[in-house]
Design an enzyme around this catalytic site. Structure first.
Site, PDB file in Angstrom:
ATOM      1  N   GLU A  76      40.883  25.242 -31.683  1.00  0.00           N
ATOM      2  CA  GLU A  76      41.087  26.349 -32.726  1.00  0.00           C
ATOM      3  C   GLU A  76      40.486  27.779 -32.330  1.00  0.00           C
ATOM      4  O   GLU A  76      41.141  28.819 -32.440  1.00  0.00           O
ATOM      5  CB  GLU A  76      40.163  25.954 -34.003  1.00  0.00           C
ATOM      6  CG  GLU A  76      40.615  24.841 -34.716  1.00  0.00           C
ATOM      7  CD  GLU A  76      39.839  23.562 -33.965  1.00  0.00           C
ATOM      8  OE1 GLU A  76      39.507  22.670 -34.812  1.00  0.00           O
ATOM      9  OE2 GLU A  76      39.414  23.341 -32.889  1.00  0.00           O
TER      10      GLU A  76
ATOM     11  N   CYS B  42      35.595  20.886 -36.266  1.00  0.00           N
ATOM     12  CA  CYS B  42      34.290  20.341 -36.403  1.00  0.00           C
ATOM     13  C   CYS B  42      33.463  21.180 -37.063  1.00  0.00           C
ATOM     14  O   CYS B  42      33.541  22.412 -37.410  1.00  0.00           O
ATOM     15  CB  CYS B  42      33.659  20.193 -34.934  1.00  0.00           C
ATOM     16  SG  CYS B  42      33.370  21.801 -33.905  1.00  0.00           S
TER      17      CYS B  42
ATOM     18  N   ALA C   7      53.783  -4.999 -14.101  1.00  0.00           N
ATOM     19  CA  ALA C   7      55.077  -4.790 -13.419  1.00  0.00           C
ATOM     20  C   ALA C   7      55.704  -6.203 -13.133  1.00  0.00           C
ATOM     21  O   ALA C   7      54.992  -6.973 -12.192  1.00  0.00           O
ATOM     22  CB  ALA C   7      55.032  -3.791 -12.386  1.00  0.00           C
TER      23      ALA C   7
ATOM     24  N   TRP D 180      57.644  -4.084  -3.203  1.00  0.00           N
ATOM     25  CA  TRP D 180      57.394  -3.692  -4.594  1.00  0.00           C
ATOM     26  C   TRP D 180      58.374  -4.081  -5.556  1.00  0.00           C
ATOM     27  O   TRP D 180      59.763  -4.121  -5.296  1.00  0.00           O
ATOM     28  CB  TRP D 180      57.393  -2.050  -4.528  1.00  0.00           C
ATOM     29  CG  TRP D 180      56.593  -1.504  -3.574  1.00  0.00           C
ATOM     30  CD1 TRP D 180      56.612  -0.930  -2.384  1.00  0.00           C
ATOM     31  CD2 TRP D 180      55.337  -1.207  -4.039  1.00  0.00           C
ATOM     32  NE1 TRP D 180      55.605  -0.558  -1.830  1.00  0.00           N
ATOM     33  CE2 TRP D 180      54.530  -0.427  -2.755  1.00  0.00           C
ATOM     34  CE3 TRP D 180      54.438  -1.618  -4.974  1.00  0.00           C
ATOM     35  CZ2 TRP D 180      52.962  -0.070  -2.720  1.00  0.00           C
ATOM     36  CZ3 TRP D 180      52.997  -1.186  -4.862  1.00  0.00           C
ATOM     37  CH2 TRP D 180      52.644  -0.511  -3.787  1.00  0.00           C
TER      38      TRP D 180
ATOM     39  N   ARG E 137      47.786   5.753 -15.110  1.00  0.00           N
ATOM     40  CA  ARG E 137      46.612   5.892 -14.656  1.00  0.00           C
ATOM     41  C   ARG E 137      45.797   7.152 -14.797  1.00  0.00           C
ATOM     42  O   ARG E 137      44.435   6.963 -14.915  1.00  0.00           O
ATOM     43  CB  ARG E 137      46.418   5.685 -13.154  1.00  0.00           C
ATOM     44  CG  ARG E 137      46.814   4.277 -12.487  1.00  0.00           C
ATOM     45  CD  ARG E 137      46.805   4.321 -11.275  1.00  0.00           C
ATOM     46  NE  ARG E 137      46.996   2.876 -10.500  1.00  0.00           N
ATOM     47  CZ  ARG E 137      47.055   2.525  -9.136  1.00  0.00           C
ATOM     48  NH1 ARG E 137      46.682   3.420  -8.378  1.00  0.00           N
ATOM     49  NH2 ARG E 137      47.287   1.239  -8.978  1.00  0.00           N
TER      50      ARG E 137
ATOM     51  N   THR F  35      42.676  -9.741  -7.032  1.00  0.00           N
ATOM     52  CA  THR F  35      43.590  -8.399  -6.696  1.00  0.00           C
ATOM     53  C   THR F  35      42.704  -7.675  -5.613  1.00  0.00           C
ATOM     54  O   THR F  35      43.820  -7.102  -4.698  1.00  0.00           O
ATOM     55  CB  THR F  35      43.897  -7.632  -8.067  1.00  0.00           C
ATOM     56  OG1 THR F  35      44.584  -8.354  -9.060  1.00  0.00           O
ATOM     57  CG2 THR F  35      44.721  -6.413  -7.464  1.00  0.00           C
TER      58      THR F  35
ATOM     59  N   ASP G 260      45.221  -7.752  -2.327  1.00  0.00           N
ATOM     60  CA  ASP G 260      45.745  -6.295  -2.201  1.00  0.00           C
ATOM     61  C   ASP G 260      45.043  -5.357  -1.461  1.00  0.00           C
ATOM     62  O   ASP G 260      45.597  -4.263  -0.923  1.00  0.00           O
ATOM     63  CB  ASP G 260      46.416  -5.632  -3.415  1.00  0.00           C
ATOM     64  CG  ASP G 260      47.334  -6.834  -4.083  1.00  0.00           C
ATOM     65  OD1 ASP G 260      47.979  -7.813  -3.161  1.00  0.00           O
ATOM     66  OD2 ASP G 260      47.561  -6.756  -5.211  1.00  0.00           O
TER      67      ASP G 260
ATOM     68  N   ARG H 112      48.205   8.607  -7.547  1.00  0.00           N
ATOM     69  CA  ARG H 112      49.222   9.184  -6.354  1.00  0.00           C
ATOM     70  C   ARG H 112      50.228   9.498  -7.105  1.00  0.00           C
ATOM     71  O   ARG H 112      50.574   9.172  -8.198  1.00  0.00           O
ATOM     72  CB  ARG H 112      49.236   8.230  -5.342  1.00  0.00           C
ATOM     73  CG  ARG H 112      48.095   7.938  -4.666  1.00  0.00           C
ATOM     74  CD  ARG H 112      48.158   6.881  -3.374  1.00  0.00           C
ATOM     75  NE  ARG H 112      48.749   5.541  -3.980  1.00  0.00           N
ATOM     76  CZ  ARG H 112      48.369   4.585  -4.239  1.00  0.00           C
ATOM     77  NH1 ARG H 112      47.010   4.783  -4.827  1.00  0.00           N
ATOM     78  NH2 ARG H 112      48.941   3.448  -4.707  1.00  0.00           N
TER      79      ARG H 112
ATOM     80  N   GLY I 222      45.947  -9.113 -11.989  1.00  0.00           N
ATOM     81  CA  GLY I 222      46.763 -10.147 -12.227  1.00  0.00           C
ATOM     82  C   GLY I 222      46.980 -10.758 -13.505  1.00  0.00           C
ATOM     83  O   GLY I 222      46.348 -10.488 -14.474  1.00  0.00           O
TER      84      GLY I 222
END
Length: 356
Positions: free
Chosen positions: A46, A69, A148, A164, A178, A190, A194, A201, A286
């Site tokens: 505002e 507020c 994924a 991948w 992220r 994980t 990994d 990135r 995982g």
């Protein structure tokens, strides 16, 4: 109001744990001021919009995505500035759930003789601030599960290879997720398998705080997470004191959060994260980590990146582990589902009405 919602999105990940807010000043059917909340601790939307409008704000209508507020926090009350600017009418998408506001801002404006209209594009405004509303109402972070997987529901082959599964376009979108969250959570498995950095990135933005579930203290001292900033929070129940001291000397924070029945007390962990101002957690662990959070009824939203691959194999790693449902009727169902193509990958997003 639609323009105000679009402006609010420009705040993106820079305002946590504050809400996304956009504001537009309109006079005689012409936009004379625009603003959005740009950074945590900075002026609210505002104020930016009124500064942009200048003297044209007198007698104008202010559209704002969240109730102004009326209390002193890191900045003065927005209601005081709205009144002083001579705004004639304020249109609010949704009330602020914060007990310090929650209707008081609207009441303050009305007491000053300003006409207030509520509920314009309220559903869109509420969804835009789903993180903030969960954080305030439930006293815990908003938990977003990202997976994924292949078409047949695998996140790794039988040998553990997972690079991948998703395309580069899909991985870029995952990094946008992220950027939008204050923390990112994985299991220690994980980290061991990994050795991820868990940074942002492919896109620009602040990297989230890593959180690692490590019940028995298996966190590897050579992990790259100990060489990035911010350093990880490692959550455990039985970590040896020597390892804890060594990790702490490397900048990691070790939290012991045991549950009475054994394992990590996840609801207690979420409350503790909220106490540290962490309003959102992206879960990227995982299948077992995913199952643990789902079983605890702590996942609010799920984003499933599905690649056009068939991995197969009884020993391949499933997207969600754990014991699983006995009956189809017991399976967790996503609601308010959206489906988007990202190149050849499919992004399937929905909500789980299972908050603890």
């Amino acid at each position: 109001m639609q323009l105000a919602l679009e402006l609010a999105e420009l705040g993106d990940a820079d305002v946590h744990p504050n809400p996304l807010v956009g504001a537009v000043v309109v006079r005689e059917d012409r936009v004379v001021g625009r603003g959005y909340h740009r950074t945590f601790g900075g002026p609210h939307a505002e104020i930016h919009a009124l500064n942009d409008a200048g003297d044209a704000a007198r007698g104008a209508t202010l559209f704002v995505t969240l109730e102004p507020c009326c209390h002193h926090g890191k900045t003065p009350p927005c209601t005081e500035r709205i009144i002083a600017a001579g705004v004639r009418r304020v249109v609010v998408a949704v009330r602020d759930p914060n007990p310090l506001v929650n209707g008081s801002g609207i009441a303050c404006l009305r007491c000053a003789g300003i006409e207030v209209t509520e509920g314009v594009l309220a559903e869109a405004a509420t969804q835009q601030n789903e993180v903030f509303f969960t954080f305030i109402r439930h006293g815990r972070p908003f938990v977003h599960l990202k997976l994924a997987m292949s078409l047949d529901g695998r996140i790794a082959t039988k040998t553990g290879d997972a690079r991948w599964i998703s395309s580069e376009l899909a991985r870029t979108e995952a990094h946008r997720l992220r950027r939008k969250h204050m923390a990112i959570l994985v299991g220690v498995g994980t980290v061991i398998a990994d050795d991820p950095l868990l940074t942002v990135r492919h896109v620009t933005g602040r990297s989230p705080i890593p959180i690692v579930l490590d019940g028995s203290g298996r966190f590897p001292q050579q992990a790259r997470l100990l060489r990035r900033d911010p350093r990880p929070i490692i959550v455990t129940t039985q970590m040896p004191a020597k390892l804890e001291g060594e990790l702490a000397s490397r900048g990691a924070r070790v939290w012991r959060v045991p549950a009475p029945s054994g394992g990590i007390d996840l609801p207690r962990l979420m409350s503790r994260l909220a106490q540290h101002g962490i309003d959102s957690v992206l879960v990227e662990g995982g299948g077992e980590t995913a199952a643990t959070l789902l079983d605890a009824r702590l996942v609010d939203k799920a984003s499933l990146f599905i690649a056009p691959l068939l991995i197969g194999g009884r020993g391949a790693v499933p997207a969600v582990g754990g014991a699983g449902a006995d009956q189809i009727a017991d399976a967790l169902r996503l609601h308010r589902v959206t489906v988007d193509w990202i190149g050849d990958d499919l992004l399937y997003t929905g909500y789980l009405d299972q908050t603890a």
